[in-house]
Scaffold this active site. Sequence first.
Site, PDB file in Angstrom:
ATOM      1  N   ASP A 282      18.865-108.940 -16.588  1.00 56.74           N
ATOM      2  CA  ASP A 282      19.364-107.570 -16.400  1.00 56.74           C
ATOM      3  C   ASP A 282      19.899-107.013 -17.726  1.00 56.74           C
ATOM      4  OD1 ASP A 282      20.130-105.259 -15.041  1.00 56.74           O
ATOM      5  OD2 ASP A 282      22.054-106.090 -14.401  1.00 56.74           O
TER       6      ASP A 282
ATOM      7  N   ASN B 180      11.191-113.115  -9.831  1.00 57.44           N
ATOM      8  CA  ASN B 180      10.547-114.319  -9.298  1.00 57.44           C
ATOM      9  C   ASN B 180      10.979-115.502 -10.150  1.00 57.44           C
ATOM     10  OD1 ASN B 180       8.907-113.346  -7.116  1.00 57.44           O
ATOM     11  ND2 ASN B 180       7.685-112.295  -8.675  1.00 57.44           N
TER      12      ASN B 180
ATOM     13  N   ARG C 192      13.801 -89.287 -15.314  1.00 58.98           N
ATOM     14  CA  ARG C 192      15.002 -90.110 -15.580  1.00 58.98           C
ATOM     15  C   ARG C 192      14.761 -91.589 -15.308  1.00 58.98           C
ATOM     16  NH1 ARG C 192      18.468 -87.913 -11.341  1.00 58.98           N
ATOM     17  NH2 ARG C 192      19.908 -89.547 -11.942  1.00 58.98           N
ATOM     18  N   LYS C 193      13.556 -91.931 -14.867  1.00 59.74           N
ATOM     19  CA  LYS C 193      13.288 -93.327 -14.464  1.00 59.74           C
ATOM     20  C   LYS C 193      12.638 -94.119 -15.604  1.00 59.74           C
ATOM     21  CE  LYS C 193      11.060 -92.146 -10.675  1.00 59.74           C
ATOM     22  NZ  LYS C 193      10.373 -92.248  -9.362  1.00 59.74           N
TER      23      LYS C 193
HETATM   24  C1  ST9 Z   1      20.473 -98.818 -31.845  1.00 54.69           C
HETATM   25  C2  ST9 Z   1      20.963 -98.782 -30.421  1.00 54.69           C
HETATM   26  C3  ST9 Z   1      21.641-100.038 -30.096  1.00 54.69           C
HETATM   27  C4  ST9 Z   1      21.938-100.072 -28.650  1.00 54.69           C
HETATM   28  C5  ST9 Z   1      22.630-101.295 -28.345  1.00 54.69           C
HETATM   29  C6  ST9 Z   1      22.870-101.357 -26.928  1.00 54.69           C
HETATM   30  C7  ST9 Z   1      24.262-101.798 -26.681  1.00 54.69           C
HETATM   31  C8  ST9 Z   1      24.304-102.291 -25.330  1.00 54.69           C
HETATM   32  C9  ST9 Z   1      25.664-102.403 -24.791  1.00 54.69           C
HETATM   33  C10 ST9 Z   1      25.655-103.346 -23.657  1.00 54.69           C
HETATM   34  C11 ST9 Z   1      24.609-103.018 -22.660  1.00 54.69           C
HETATM   35  C12 ST9 Z   1      24.426-104.136 -21.742  1.00 54.69           C
HETATM   36  C13 ST9 Z   1      23.366-103.781 -20.760  1.00 54.69           C
HETATM   37  C14 ST9 Z   1      23.847-104.162 -19.443  1.00 54.69           C
HETATM   38  C15 ST9 Z   1      22.871-103.748 -18.403  1.00 54.69           C
HETATM   39  C16 ST9 Z   1      23.439-104.033 -17.074  1.00 54.69           C
HETATM   40  C17 ST9 Z   1      23.304-102.803 -16.230  1.00 54.69           C
HETATM   41  C18 ST9 Z   1      24.009-102.974 -14.934  1.00 54.69           C
HETATM   42  O1  ST9 Z   1      24.369-104.006 -14.530  1.00 54.69           O
HETATM   43  S1  ST9 Z   1      24.286-101.564 -14.043  1.00 54.69           S
HETATM   44  C19 ST9 Z   1      25.177-102.152 -12.627  1.00 54.69           C
HETATM   45  C20 ST9 Z   1      24.342-102.246 -11.406  1.00 54.69           C
HETATM   46  N1  ST9 Z   1      23.830-100.978 -11.051  1.00 54.69           N
HETATM   47  C21 ST9 Z   1      24.570-100.092 -10.346  1.00 54.69           C
HETATM   48  O2  ST9 Z   1      25.694-100.305 -10.000  1.00 54.69           O
HETATM   49  C22 ST9 Z   1      23.865 -98.792 -10.053  1.00 54.69           C
HETATM   50  C23 ST9 Z   1      24.324 -98.171  -8.752  1.00 54.69           C
HETATM   51  N2  ST9 Z   1      23.435 -97.091  -8.412  1.00 54.69           N
HETATM   52  C24 ST9 Z   1      23.626 -95.844  -8.934  1.00 54.69           C
HETATM   53  O3  ST9 Z   1      24.602 -95.573  -9.629  1.00 54.69           O
HETATM   54  C25 ST9 Z   1      22.586 -94.810  -8.605  1.00 54.69           C
HETATM   55  O4  ST9 Z   1      21.861 -95.192  -7.455  1.00 54.69           O
HETATM   56  C26 ST9 Z   1      21.595 -94.585  -9.792  1.00 54.69           C
HETATM   57  C27 ST9 Z   1      22.361 -94.102 -11.033  1.00 54.69           C
HETATM   58  C28 ST9 Z   1      20.831 -95.881 -10.122  1.00 54.69           C
HETATM   59  C29 ST9 Z   1      20.597 -93.527  -9.381  1.00 54.69           C
HETATM   60  O5  ST9 Z   1      21.286 -92.539  -8.625  1.00 54.69           O
HETATM   61  P1  ST9 Z   1      21.014 -91.001  -8.783  1.00 54.69           P
HETATM   62  O6  ST9 Z   1      21.290 -90.554 -10.164  1.00 54.69           O
HETATM   63  O7  ST9 Z   1      21.749 -90.318  -7.685  1.00 54.69           O
HETATM   64  O8  ST9 Z   1      19.456 -91.016  -8.548  1.00 54.69           O
HETATM   65  P2  ST9 Z   1      18.629 -90.048  -7.627  1.00 54.69           P
HETATM   66  O9  ST9 Z   1      18.889 -90.307  -6.190  1.00 54.69           O
HETATM   67  O10 ST9 Z   1      18.795 -88.664  -8.169  1.00 54.69           O
HETATM   68  O11 ST9 Z   1      17.168 -90.635  -7.942  1.00 54.69           O
HETATM   69  C30 ST9 Z   1      16.560 -90.448  -9.206  1.00 54.69           C
HETATM   70  C31 ST9 Z   1      15.174 -91.091  -9.095  1.00 54.69           C
HETATM   71  O12 ST9 Z   1      15.323 -92.514  -9.070  1.00 54.69           O
HETATM   72  C32 ST9 Z   1      14.734 -93.063  -7.891  1.00 54.69           C
HETATM   73  N3  ST9 Z   1      15.526 -94.177  -7.445  1.00 54.69           N
HETATM   74  C33 ST9 Z   1      16.870 -94.295  -7.443  1.00 54.69           C
HETATM   75  N4  ST9 Z   1      17.241 -95.512  -7.008  1.00 54.69           N
HETATM   76  C34 ST9 Z   1      16.102 -96.176  -6.753  1.00 54.69           C
HETATM   77  C35 ST9 Z   1      15.829 -97.491  -6.299  1.00 54.69           C
HETATM   78  N5  ST9 Z   1      16.793 -98.355  -6.037  1.00 54.69           N
HETATM   79  N6  ST9 Z   1      14.555 -97.861  -6.168  1.00 54.69           N
HETATM   80  C36 ST9 Z   1      13.540 -97.016  -6.462  1.00 54.69           C
HETATM   81  N7  ST9 Z   1      13.748 -95.737  -6.894  1.00 54.69           N
HETATM   82  C37 ST9 Z   1      15.006 -95.342  -7.041  1.00 54.69           C
HETATM   83  C38 ST9 Z   1      14.764 -91.908  -6.875  1.00 54.69           C
HETATM   84  O13 ST9 Z   1      13.783 -92.067  -5.898  1.00 54.69           O
HETATM   85  C39 ST9 Z   1      14.457 -90.719  -7.797  1.00 54.69           C
HETATM   86  O14 ST9 Z   1      13.086 -90.697  -8.099  1.00 54.69           O
HETATM   87  P3  ST9 Z   1      12.289 -89.300  -8.223  1.00 54.69           P
HETATM   88  O15 ST9 Z   1      12.459 -88.613  -6.933  1.00 54.69           O
HETATM   89  O16 ST9 Z   1      12.975 -88.553  -9.381  1.00 54.69           O
HETATM   90  O17 ST9 Z   1      10.863 -89.675  -8.526  1.00 54.69           O
END
Ligand code: ST9
Length: 236
Positions: free
Chosen positions: A159, A181, A204-205
């Site tokens: 993740d 898997n 946004r996906k």
């Molecule tokens: C140089 C740069 C250097 C960069 C360095 C980077 C530094 C990194 C720093 C550290 C980063 C570490 C990374 C860690 C990553 C861990 C992430 C997590 O654990 S996160 C923790 C765990 N995660 C959480 O806790 C997330 C909890 N969930 C949420 O907050 C929300 O459900 C959401 C934000 C995921 C989407 O909500 P919402 O904005 O209301 O979305 P909408 O309803 O408006 O839908 C938009 C579109 O998406 C579709 N769609 C949506 N869901 C699904 C699905 N499951 N299945 C399929 N489809 C899905 C939906 O059909 C629609 O499609 P369309 O119609 O446009 O075609």
Amino acid sequence: MLRSGALRLCAPGVLRGPRRSAAPPTRESRPPPRSFASEVIRVDLSLPNPSWSKDMRLLFDQFMKKTEDGSWKRLPSYKYVSPQRTEVKTFFPDGKPVKEDHMPQAQLFPRSLEEGLGFEYAMFHNHVENRTVCIFQGGPYLQGASGFLHGGAIATMMDSTLGVCALTAGGVAMTANLNINFRRPIPLCSVVVINSQLDKVEGRKLFVSCNVQSVDGKTLHSKATSLFVKLNPKEV
Ligand SMILES: CCCCCCCCCCCCCCCCCC(=O)SCCNC(=O)CCNC(=O)[C@H](O)C(C)(C)COP(=O)(O)OP(=O)(O)OC[C@H]1O[C@@H](n2cnc3c(N)ncnc32)[C@H](O)[C@@H]1OP(=O)(O)O
């Protein structure tokens, strides 16, 4: 030649406590304090430390070589350290979002265990190919089935790698879906390579996928596909 990770005790020094590195810290590992709390320093843990096995160091060196022409970039990963003793709050009756500066003990989950005991990893990103590679050594506190890594620990690193891959391509996004898997168990304290890539962007996906392989590439341990969704700009 690099070996695939056979079951063995972790590298020497793994249980010696919180010392981070035998080498003097580099400038990169001691950046300036964060602005919100001048006494808090951030330490980049994506650098070799004494708990890293030979495989881990060899892989790290190989990827550092790839950064020389600029095609790959090593991504820092910080642990926040306060020299002052902080009282750790452990009971949160109402789970409202808390800003980081109101919770100084907040840590990136995979960086929360002491050196060598949990998640040892470094990530590298290729901006042209939209790929992120993570080299990962899972320590003894990550055991699931006896002698092997816990599936949740593997999922965490998948993740995280997929997250970095999605984040670097698309900005702030959260995991909406993660399908894994598990094909072959990963011996505790061995090193694996997580290869992730951005497959597709639709509005946004962000669709990403990854696989987890042994160092010699002969064993496919796990595979995953995942959907990250960029936060709705109206709600951020
Ligand atoms: C140089 C740069 C250097 C960069 C360095 C980077 C530094 C990194 C720093 C550290 C980063 C570490 C990374 C860690 C990553 C861990 C992430 C997590 O654990 S996160 C923790 C765990 N995660 C959480 O806790 C997330 C909890 N969930 C949420 O907050 C929300 O459900 C959401 C934000 C995921 C989407 O909500 P919402 O904005 O209301 O979305 P909408 O309803 O408006 O839908 C938009 C579109 O998406 C579709 N769609 C949506 N869901 C699904 C699905 N499951 N299945 C399929 N489809 C899905 C939906 O059909 C629609 O499609 P369309 O119609 O446009 O075609």
